[in-house]
Design an enzyme around this catalytic site. Structure first.
Site, PDB file in Angstrom:
ATOM      1  N   SER A 235       0.820  -1.202   0.000  1.00 31.65           N
ATOM      2  CA  SER A 235       0.000   0.000   0.000  1.00 31.65           C
ATOM      3  C   SER A 235       0.864   1.266   0.000  1.00 31.65           C
ATOM      4  CB  SER A 235      -0.952  -0.023   1.198  1.00 31.65           C
ATOM      5  OG  SER A 235      -1.868   1.038   1.144  1.00 31.65           O
ATOM      6  N   ASP A 379      -1.641   6.086  -3.994  1.00 31.84           N
ATOM      7  CA  ASP A 379      -0.528   5.284  -3.473  1.00 31.84           C
ATOM      8  C   ASP A 379      -0.404   4.048  -4.356  1.00 31.84           C
ATOM      9  OD1 ASP A 379      -2.788   3.902  -2.683  1.00 31.84           O
ATOM     10  OD2 ASP A 379      -2.083   3.491  -0.659  1.00 31.84           O
ATOM     11  N   ASP A 381      -1.247   0.816  -4.188  1.00 32.33           N
ATOM     12  CA  ASP A 381      -2.399  -0.066  -4.444  1.00 32.33           C
ATOM     13  C   ASP A 381      -3.683   0.711  -4.659  1.00 32.33           C
ATOM     14  OD1 ASP A 381      -2.572   0.746  -1.782  1.00 32.33           O
ATOM     15  OD2 ASP A 381      -3.651  -1.060  -1.183  1.00 32.33           O
ATOM     16  N   ASP A 383      -5.597   2.725  -2.875  1.00 30.98           N
ATOM     17  CA  ASP A 383      -6.669   2.901  -1.894  1.00 30.98           C
ATOM     18  C   ASP A 383      -6.488   4.212  -1.124  1.00 30.98           C
ATOM     19  OD1 ASP A 383      -4.538   2.264  -0.298  1.00 30.98           O
ATOM     20  OD2 ASP A 383      -5.573   0.733   0.880  1.00 30.98           O
TER      21      ASP A 383
END
Length: 415
Positions: A235, A379, A381, A383
């Site tokens: 992440s 970011d 990933d 999210d």
């Protein structure tokens, strides 16, 4: 030859012989030939005598029970006497191994046991106790740690097996299905394979969704009514860290009660993991429609026609993560003109993984350069997101949160 040996073996005997020969010749008249023969004979006799005397003196000075070199030679007869009650010697090598000769006996050599030779027995000291196992802890969104050091293939394998056994106990259907995805970091695909293996060994069927954003996996679980999901992603953390994240059947992160239950089961792995019979091992299937499904899911959640009418110019900075596989395509479908930066999929992002105002200066400059209406920076990933306005200013998270809250309240009357 050393100086002492030269003196002992040559000079002293030679000096003695010269003195004796000189005195002898002074008193006896003999010819030269006889003198030479007598001298050589005396020299040889003196050397022989010297070596005999030296040998006798050395032997008498050596301790009876400790011969040169440290080895004790014991004859058959002497074993019954002086060493009959001598304790067996113990030797320790430099490596700390104790060597005991079981072949050394203190009875009669006539017995069958004494005549048989036995190899030494090497006894290694007990190893030091192992270091205490480092605790594995779920945070608010899974387990996080260094790739291949803290979050290892073994950890993922065991935890996935535990999760699969847990689902089997809470079974909602005869066939349980779990989606698995990962991001673009080093080792992510390796850890994904471990997750699939752990789930299959517990009898869970897996759907390999590939390299995708977190939202894509969560929506796929909900749309296809799956029993859960596992995502391997770091992440917003630094590139050398990753996470083992379990998603529930509604696409959300595990609650803390379930997380703690899985932690406890992990530390009692042998009792809590239930491997299934060979014929019940889960199957894995590679899925190719995850991103198209995610695209449709998002387009159905917005007023697509309104956005198309605006003809926006948008800059996208996906931090070299899987958002680049889906976000530009969605924007183009909405009739936006799209510009990209940090768009190549890479295990190491060109900027810090988490979007912040201090690492979005390049993106801000390009928003102004391309005369964009909006900048979108995620970011790895996808999210987390920050927005950049048309002036190149990065909007605060609080401001964007307030805008979303106002919109939801106007539609639903509350949050």
């Amino acid at each position: 030859m050393s100086t002492i040996k030269v003196i002992l073996y040559i000079l002293i005997p030679l000096a003695i012989i010269i003195i004796i020969v000189k005195e002898f010749l002074l008193g006896v008249k003999i010819d030269t030939k006889d003198t030479l023969i007598i001298g050589i004979a005396l020299l040889v006799l003196m050397w022989i005598g010297f070596f005999i005397i030296r040998h006798l003196l050395t032997r008498s000075a050596t301790p009876k029970n400790i011969p040169p070199g440290g080895f004790q030679v014991v004859t058959k007869d002497s074993r019954k006497g002086e060493i009959e009650h001598t304790p067996a010697p113990k030797f320790y090598s430099t490596g700390g191994f104790q060597i005991t000769h079981k072949g050394q006996r203190y009875g009669s050599m006539d017995s069958e046991e004494d005549r048989s030779f036995k190899m030494p027995v090497y006894k290694k000291p007990k190893p030091a106790p192992e270091k205490a196992q480092k605790r594995v802890r779920f945070g608010t969104a899974g387990i996080r740690g260094l790739i291949n050091t803290e979050v290892t293939p073994l950890l993922v394998l065991k935890m996935s097996g535990i999760y699969g056994s847990y689902l089997g106990e809470k079974r909602r259907a005869d066939i349980l299905r779990v989606a698995v995805g990962y991001d673009s970091r080093y080792g992510s695909e390796m850890l994904k394979n471990s997750a699939i293996s752990g789930l299959n060994s517990a009898g869970i069927h897996t759907l390999n969704c590939g390299c995708i954003p977190t939202g894509a996996l969560a929506s796929y679980i909900v749309i296809n009514k799956l029993d859960g999901g596992i995502l391997i992603t770091g992440s917003h953390t630094p590139y050398n860290m990753t996470g083992f994240i379990i998603l529930s059947s509604d696409g959300s992160y595990l609650n803390m009660e379930t997380s703690r239950e899985l932690e406890n089961r992990y530390y009692n792995y042998d009792q809590c993991f239930n491997p299934v019979a060979p014929e019940k091992i889960g199957a894995n299937k590679d899925i190719t429609d995850v991103l198209p499904s995610y695209k449709d899911f998002l387009l159905n959640a917005i007023d697509a026609e309104l956005i198309k009418s605006k003809r926006y110019r948008v800059l996208v900075d996906p931090a070299n993560g899987p958002a680049v596989l889906i976000l530009p395509e969605i924007l183009k479908t909405l009739s936006c003109e799209v510009f990209l930066t940090n768009e190549q999929l890479s295990p190491v992002p060109a900027r810090s993984s988490e979007p912040r105002a201090n690492n979005l200066m390049e993106a801000s400059a390009k928003v102004k350069e391309y005369q964009c209406n909006l900048g979108i920076a995620t970011d790895v990933d996808a999210d987390r997101v920050l927005f950049i306005d048309e002036k190149g200013s990065v909007l605060s998270e609080d401001l964007v949160g307030a805008i979303f809250a106002r919109e939801i309240i106007s539609r639903h009357g509350g949050i």
